[in-house]
Design a protein around this motif. Structure first.
Motif, PDB file in Angstrom:
ATOM      1  N   UNK A  29      35.857  71.158-122.309  1.00  0.00           N
ATOM      2  CA  UNK A  29      37.198  70.915-122.827  1.00  0.00           C
ATOM      3  C   UNK A  29      38.218  71.750-122.069  1.00  0.00           C
ATOM      4  N   UNK A  30      39.455  71.323-122.104  1.00  0.00           N
ATOM      5  CA  UNK A  30      40.548  72.081-121.505  1.00  0.00           C
ATOM      6  C   UNK A  30      41.578  72.412-122.574  1.00  0.00           C
ATOM      7  N   UNK A  31      41.835  73.704-122.728  1.00  0.00           N
ATOM      8  CA  UNK A  31      42.871  74.172-123.649  1.00  0.00           C
ATOM      9  C   UNK A  31      43.897  74.901-122.801  1.00  0.00           C
ATOM     10  N   UNK A  32      45.040  74.288-122.573  1.00  0.00           N
ATOM     11  CA  UNK A  32      45.989  74.882-121.634  1.00  0.00           C
ATOM     12  C   UNK A  32      47.433  74.652-122.065  1.00  0.00           C
ATOM     13  N   UNK A  33      48.268  75.624-121.722  1.00  0.00           N
ATOM     14  CA  UNK A  33      49.716  75.543-121.880  1.00  0.00           C
ATOM     15  C   UNK A  33      50.110  75.299-123.330  1.00  0.00           C
ATOM     16  N   UNK A  60      40.111  77.792-120.859  1.00  0.00           N
ATOM     17  CA  UNK A  60      41.252  78.252-121.652  1.00  0.00           C
ATOM     18  C   UNK A  60      42.241  78.870-120.676  1.00  0.00           C
ATOM     19  N   UNK A  61      43.350  78.188-120.429  1.00  0.00           N
ATOM     20  CA  UNK A  61      44.205  78.561-119.304  1.00  0.00           C
ATOM     21  C   UNK A  61      45.686  78.434-119.648  1.00  0.00           C
ATOM     22  N   UNK A 183      37.584  83.075-115.483  1.00  0.00           N
ATOM     23  CA  UNK A 183      37.026  81.730-115.640  1.00  0.00           C
ATOM     24  C   UNK A 183      36.181  81.398-114.425  1.00  0.00           C
ATOM     25  N   UNK A 184      34.957  80.934-114.656  1.00  0.00           N
ATOM     26  CA  UNK A 184      34.079  80.600-113.532  1.00  0.00           C
ATOM     27  C   UNK A 184      34.343  79.185-113.023  1.00  0.00           C
ATOM     28  N   UNK A 185      33.620  78.765-112.003  1.00  0.00           N
ATOM     29  CA  UNK A 185      33.870  77.465-111.374  1.00  0.00           C
ATOM     30  C   UNK A 185      33.489  76.300-112.279  1.00  0.00           C
ATOM     31  N   UNK A 186      32.755  76.571-113.358  1.00  0.00           N
ATOM     32  CA  UNK A 186      32.378  75.518-114.303  1.00  0.00           C
ATOM     33  C   UNK A 186      33.318  75.440-115.493  1.00  0.00           C
TER      34      UNK A 186
END
Length: 204
Positions: A29-33, A60-61, A183-186
């Protein structure tokens, strides 16, 4: 159903009694902004901004995370941050990715110099994200009130990546506090690191 491979972006997640965002078993998943703040209205120290209790590859970015009842990001159900381990050999939510060890941050009116190291898997590349806050957190770990920027590091065969990176910014000032994630490459993002006070260029 399975909520894997979901993007949660550009939301304000605030004023909830419980955790702001909870990931229980899904992955990639992507949790960003997002703005994630003032969750845990009963001042429950276990109520995190983001809790990843199972699953991997949850990036998480670039979020703003502060003033929640408990940690900004957590891998468990308590208010206690997950300790780092040598060469990041443990397993768990998001691989229990180690957070950076921040030694110092020095700020001028136009830039911030971040010094520290990351201990993680050998011979890998990681993104370090830097956040600042006006106040330190209750547990000594960071608040991500201001998104400062990022840089990439590569670990050695011994699993160590030292850094002394300069970020152009006018947002970081002496007397504030800085924290970081790795955060790693995965896409496995760590918890927030312990925060350090920002020094001025002439501080000893």
């Amino acid at each position: 159903g399975d909520s894997s491979r979901t993007s949660i972006t550009h939301n304000r997640i605030a004023y909830n009694f419980g955790v702001g965002i909870r990931i229980d078993g899904s992955h990639d998943n992507e949790i960003s902004t997002n703005g994630i703040y003032l969750n845990g209205l009963l001042d429950d120290s276990r109520v995190a901004g983001i809790r990843v209790s199972e699953g991997s590859g949850n990036r998480i970015s670039s979020n703003v995370i502060y003033d929640n009842g408990g940690p900004g990001i957590t891998f468990n159900f308590s208010a206690t941050p997950t300790p780092n381990d040598d060469m990041d050999a443990d397993a768990g939510p998001n691989g229990l990715q180690n957070y950076p060890n921040v030694a110092s941050v020095t700020a001028t009116p136009t830039e911030a110099t971040c010094v520290g190291f990351l201990s993680s898997l050998p011979s890998n590349t990681y993104r370090i994200e830097v956040f600042a806050s006006r106040l330190g957190s209750k547990d000594g770990f960071g608040e991500a009130e201001i998104n400062v920027g990022y840089f990439d590091v590569a670990t050695s065969a011994a699993g160590i990546a030292n850094f002394a990176n300069v970020l152009p910014t006018t947002a970081v000032q002496p007397g504030m506090f800085v924290t970081m994630t790795a955060t790693d490459i995965f896409g496995n993002t760590s918890e927030l690191s312990p925060s350090v006070p920002v020094q001025g260029p002439t501080d000893s």
